[in-house]
Motif scaffolding. Structure first.
Motif, PDB file in Angstrom:
ATOM      1  N   GLY A  44      -3.066 -13.265   1.196  1.00 26.88           N
ATOM      2  CA  GLY A  44      -3.195 -12.167   2.158  1.00 26.88           C
ATOM      3  C   GLY A  44      -3.954 -12.594   3.400  1.00 26.88           C
ATOM      4  N   GLU A  45      -5.041 -13.363   3.210  1.00 30.44           N
ATOM      5  CA  GLU A  45      -5.815 -13.855   4.352  1.00 30.44           C
ATOM      6  C   GLU A  45      -4.962 -14.769   5.220  1.00 30.44           C
ATOM      7  OE1 GLU A  45      -9.213 -15.715   2.553  1.00 30.44           O
ATOM      8  OE2 GLU A  45      -9.990 -13.792   1.811  1.00 30.44           O
ATOM      9  N   SER A  46      -4.188 -15.643   4.601  1.00 32.44           N
ATOM     10  CA  SER A  46      -3.354 -16.560   5.393  1.00 32.44           C
ATOM     11  C   SER A  46      -2.254 -15.789   6.127  1.00 32.44           C
ATOM     12  CB  SER A  46      -2.753 -17.658   4.513  1.00 32.44           C
ATOM     13  OG  SER A  46      -1.765 -17.161   3.651  1.00 32.44           O
ATOM     14  N   MET A  47      -1.727 -14.745   5.519  1.00 34.05           N
ATOM     15  CA  MET A  47      -0.718 -13.925   6.195  1.00 34.05           C
ATOM     16  C   MET A  47      -1.317 -13.196   7.389  1.00 34.05           C
ATOM     17  SD  MET A  47       1.461 -12.462   2.935  1.00 34.05           S
ATOM     18  CE  MET A  47       2.621 -11.509   3.937  1.00 34.05           C
ATOM     19  N   ARG A  48      -2.528 -12.673   7.246  1.00 33.43           N
ATOM     20  CA  ARG A  48      -3.187 -11.994   8.364  1.00 33.43           C
ATOM     21  C   ARG A  48      -3.431 -12.967   9.515  1.00 33.43           C
ATOM     22  NH1 ARG A  48      -5.223  -9.293   4.124  1.00 33.43           N
ATOM     23  NH2 ARG A  48      -7.031 -10.624   3.769  1.00 33.43           N
ATOM     24  N   ARG A  49      -3.911 -14.181   9.197  1.00 31.40           N
ATOM     25  CA  ARG A  49      -4.152 -15.184  10.244  1.00 31.40           C
ATOM     26  C   ARG A  49      -2.861 -15.541  10.974  1.00 31.40           C
ATOM     27  NH1 ARG A  49      -7.359 -17.519   6.295  1.00 31.40           N
ATOM     28  NH2 ARG A  49      -5.785 -19.107   5.858  1.00 31.40           N
ATOM     29  N   ALA A  50      -1.754 -15.561  10.253  1.00 29.43           N
ATOM     30  CA  ALA A  50      -0.463 -15.916  10.852  1.00 29.43           C
ATOM     31  C   ALA A  50       0.228 -14.719  11.508  1.00 29.43           C
ATOM     32  CB  ALA A  50       0.455 -16.522   9.794  1.00 29.43           C
ATOM     33  N   GLY A  51      -0.365 -13.533  11.381  1.00 34.88           N
ATOM     34  CA  GLY A  51       0.237 -12.332  11.966  1.00 34.88           C
ATOM     35  C   GLY A  51       1.480 -11.859  11.243  1.00 34.88           C
ATOM     36  N   LEU A  52       1.578 -12.157   9.956  1.00 25.14           N
ATOM     37  CA  LEU A  52       2.741 -11.748   9.161  1.00 25.14           C
ATOM     38  C   LEU A  52       2.499 -10.365   8.567  1.00 25.14           C
ATOM     39  CD1 LEU A  52       3.459 -15.125   7.332  1.00 25.14           C
ATOM     40  CD2 LEU A  52       4.593 -14.193   9.372  1.00 25.14           C
ATOM     41  N   VAL A  53       3.051  -9.371   9.204  1.00 17.64           N
ATOM     42  CA  VAL A  53       2.890  -7.979   8.782  1.00 17.64           C
ATOM     43  C   VAL A  53       4.271  -7.402   8.497  1.00 17.64           C
ATOM     44  CG1 VAL A  53       2.046  -5.694   9.424  1.00 17.64           C
ATOM     45  CG2 VAL A  53       0.843  -7.743  10.219  1.00 17.64           C
ATOM     46  N   PRO A  54       4.553  -7.078   7.227  1.00 18.37           N
ATOM     47  CA  PRO A  54       5.878  -6.527   6.923  1.00 18.37           C
ATOM     48  C   PRO A  54       6.003  -5.064   7.333  1.00 18.37           C
ATOM     49  CG  PRO A  54       4.550  -6.636   4.935  1.00 18.37           C
ATOM     50  CD  PRO A  54       3.736  -7.259   6.034  1.00 18.37           C
ATOM     51  N   ASP A  55       7.238  -4.691   7.668  1.00 19.05           N
ATOM     52  CA  ASP A  55       7.570  -3.277   7.863  1.00 19.05           C
ATOM     53  C   ASP A  55       7.953  -2.656   6.521  1.00 19.05           C
ATOM     54  OD1 ASP A  55       7.484  -3.419  10.757  1.00 19.05           O
ATOM     55  OD2 ASP A  55       9.350  -4.546  10.613  1.00 19.05           O
ATOM     56  N   LEU A  56       8.529  -3.491   5.661  1.00 21.04           N
ATOM     57  CA  LEU A  56       9.012  -3.048   4.363  1.00 21.04           C
ATOM     58  C   LEU A  56       8.640  -4.086   3.326  1.00 21.04           C
ATOM     59  CD1 LEU A  56      10.812  -1.232   2.500  1.00 21.04           C
ATOM     60  CD2 LEU A  56      12.765  -2.633   3.249  1.00 21.04           C
ATOM     61  N   VAL A  57       8.107  -3.612   2.187  1.00 17.71           N
ATOM     62  CA  VAL A  57       7.824  -4.481   1.054  1.00 17.71           C
ATOM     63  C   VAL A  57       8.745  -4.067  -0.082  1.00 17.71           C
ATOM     64  CG1 VAL A  57       6.109  -5.236  -0.636  1.00 17.71           C
ATOM     65  CG2 VAL A  57       5.410  -4.734   1.713  1.00 17.71           C
ATOM     66  N   LEU A  58       9.534  -5.028  -0.554  1.00 16.17           N
ATOM     67  CA  LEU A  58      10.385  -4.825  -1.720  1.00 16.17           C
ATOM     68  C   LEU A  58       9.731  -5.600  -2.852  1.00 16.17           C
ATOM     69  CD1 LEU A  58      13.868  -5.396  -0.054  1.00 16.17           C
ATOM     70  CD2 LEU A  58      12.769  -3.213  -0.593  1.00 16.17           C
ATOM     71  N   CYS A  59       9.393  -4.902  -3.939  1.00 16.65           N
ATOM     72  CA  CYS A  59       8.588  -5.504  -4.992  1.00 16.65           C
ATOM     73  C   CYS A  59       9.190  -5.223  -6.358  1.00 16.65           C
ATOM     74  CB  CYS A  59       7.166  -4.942  -4.896  1.00 16.65           C
ATOM     75  SG  CYS A  59       5.960  -5.744  -5.964  1.00 16.65           S
ATOM     76  N   SER A  60       9.235  -6.256  -7.172  1.00 14.58           N
ATOM     77  CA  SER A  60       9.632  -6.107  -8.568  1.00 14.58           C
ATOM     78  C   SER A  60       8.636  -5.169  -9.251  1.00 14.58           C
ATOM     79  CB  SER A  60       9.609  -7.484  -9.233  1.00 14.58           C
ATOM     80  OG  SER A  60       9.523  -7.386 -10.632  1.00 14.58           O
ATOM     81  N   PRO A  61       9.061  -4.447 -10.297  1.00 12.72           N
ATOM     82  CA  PRO A  61       8.140  -3.537 -10.979  1.00 12.72           C
ATOM     83  C   PRO A  61       7.169  -4.227 -11.937  1.00 12.72           C
ATOM     84  CG  PRO A  61      10.274  -3.451 -12.032  1.00 12.72           C
ATOM     85  CD  PRO A  61      10.423  -4.331 -10.818  1.00 12.72           C
ATOM     86  N   ALA A  62       7.302  -5.525 -12.149  1.00  4.65           N
ATOM     87  CA  ALA A  62       6.389  -6.231 -13.052  1.00  4.65           C
ATOM     88  C   ALA A  62       4.952  -6.093 -12.538  1.00  4.65           C
ATOM     89  CB  ALA A  62       6.782  -7.705 -13.149  1.00  4.65           C
ATOM     90  N   MET A  63       4.022  -5.953 -13.476  1.00  2.00           N
ATOM     91  CA  MET A  63       2.622  -5.778 -13.085  1.00  2.00           C
ATOM     92  C   MET A  63       2.149  -6.950 -12.236  1.00  2.00           C
ATOM     93  SD  MET A  63      -0.841  -4.868 -15.152  1.00  2.00           S
ATOM     94  CE  MET A  63      -0.132  -3.301 -15.557  1.00  2.00           C
ATOM     95  N   ARG A  64       2.554  -8.170 -12.551  1.00  2.00           N
ATOM     96  CA  ARG A  64       2.078  -9.342 -11.810  1.00  2.00           C
ATOM     97  C   ARG A  64       2.546  -9.334 -10.361  1.00  2.00           C
ATOM     98  NH1 ARG A  64       5.761 -10.780 -15.658  1.00  2.00           N
ATOM     99  NH2 ARG A  64       7.572 -12.017 -15.046  1.00  2.00           N
ATOM    100  N   THR A  65       3.749  -8.796 -10.088  1.00  2.23           N
ATOM    101  CA  THR A  65       4.209  -8.723  -8.701  1.00  2.23           C
ATOM    102  C   THR A  65       3.484  -7.602  -7.959  1.00  2.23           C
ATOM    103  OG1 THR A  65       6.105  -7.385  -9.393  1.00  2.23           O
ATOM    104  CG2 THR A  65       6.483  -9.747  -9.069  1.00  2.23           C
ATOM    105  N   ARG A  66       3.283  -6.477  -8.633  1.00  4.48           N
ATOM    106  CA  ARG A  66       2.573  -5.360  -7.987  1.00  4.48           C
ATOM    107  C   ARG A  66       1.125  -5.729  -7.691  1.00  4.48           C
ATOM    108  NH1 ARG A  66       2.431  -0.937 -11.501  1.00  4.48           N
ATOM    109  NH2 ARG A  66       3.098  -2.269 -13.198  1.00  4.48           N
ATOM    110  N   GLN A  67       0.470  -6.446  -8.610  1.00  4.56           N
ATOM    111  CA  GLN A  67      -0.905  -6.868  -8.371  1.00  4.56           C
ATOM    112  C   GLN A  67      -0.970  -7.943  -7.289  1.00  4.56           C
ATOM    113  OE1 GLN A  67      -2.348  -7.894 -12.311  1.00  4.56           O
ATOM    114  NE2 GLN A  67      -3.277  -5.867 -12.535  1.00  4.56           N
ATOM    115  N   THR A  68       0.049  -8.795  -7.214  1.00  7.61           N
ATOM    116  CA  THR A  68       0.097  -9.788  -6.136  1.00  7.61           C
ATOM    117  C   THR A  68       0.157  -9.076  -4.792  1.00  7.61           C
ATOM    118  OG1 THR A  68       1.127 -11.493  -7.512  1.00  7.61           O
ATOM    119  CG2 THR A  68       1.450 -11.670  -5.126  1.00  7.61           C
ATOM    120  N   TYR A  69       1.054  -8.096  -4.673  1.00  7.43           N
ATOM    121  CA  TYR A  69       1.160  -7.340  -3.423  1.00  7.43           C
ATOM    122  C   TYR A  69      -0.171  -6.664  -3.086  1.00  7.43           C
ATOM    123  CZ  TYR A  69       1.956  -3.571  -0.220  1.00  7.43           C
ATOM    124  OH  TYR A  69       1.831  -2.719   0.842  1.00  7.43           O
TER     125      TYR A  69
END
Length: 179
Positions: free
Chosen positions: A47-72
């Motif tokens: 998340g920190e590296s995405m903020r530094r790079a200015g990567l801000v999504p308009d839409l997040v598509l996420c698998s329902p698995a707990m590990r993907t939701r916690q990653t997001y």
């Protein structure tokens, strides 16, 4: 008149998760696997590296698995005022590349940046399929890997050919970052 419209696709594999408990190997047990402490730290660093790079999504598509939701969740916040729409979609759990592509193609033309949080082997196969640059993507995504693609599409008058035109070699790899 044809003018290019820039879109960005971010493919993120979930971070490190706990192994399945006991002798539970079914889909429900796999989907319930949470991130490890190291996985939570990995997601925060991503998340920190995405903020530094200015990567801000308009839409997040996420698998329902707990590990993907916690990653997001570990990526947040994206920045002041950033409020991406998040969709937890059951069809994204261990989805094949053609299923992921179909979902991306169904995205509204008004969405410029999509973050897809998912799993191997679907994400790396999709990345290889879309990759329009010489740089090869031969390996699977390690845990927490983020591949960033620039998607250039054409807009003719008021008709935009955007996500629905996504196909082989239509996305250009900008960065490939493994945690």
């Amino acid at each position: 008149m044809i003018r290019p419209v820039a879109h960005r696709l971010l493919l993120l594999r979930h971070c490190e998760a706990e192994p399945a408990r006991g002798n539970e190997f079914g889909s429900a047990a796999d989907q319930a696997r949470p991130l490890t402490q190291a996985g939570h730290m990995m997601a925060r660093r991503r998340g920190e590296s995405m903020r530094r790079a200015g990567l801000v999504p308009d839409l997040v598509l996420c698998s329902p698995a707990m590990r993907t939701r916690q990653t997001y969740a570990g990526l947040l916040p994206f920045g002041e005022g950033a409020r991406p729409e998040i969709r937890i979609e059951p069809t994204l759990y261990l989805a094949a590349p053609d299923e992921l592509l179909a979902r991306l193609r169904a995205t509204s033309d008004s969405v410029h940046t999509i973050l897809l949080v998912g799993h191997n082997p679907g994400l790396p196969a999709l990345a290889r399929y879309l990759n329009g640059v010489e740089r090869a993507l031969d390996s699977d995504f390690a845990l927490g890997t983020l591949a960033t693609f620039h998607v250039e599409v054409e807009e003719r008058e008021s008709i935009a050919l955007t996500w629905k035109a996504l196909g082989p070699r239509t996305a250009w790899l900008e960065s490939f970052s493994q945690n």
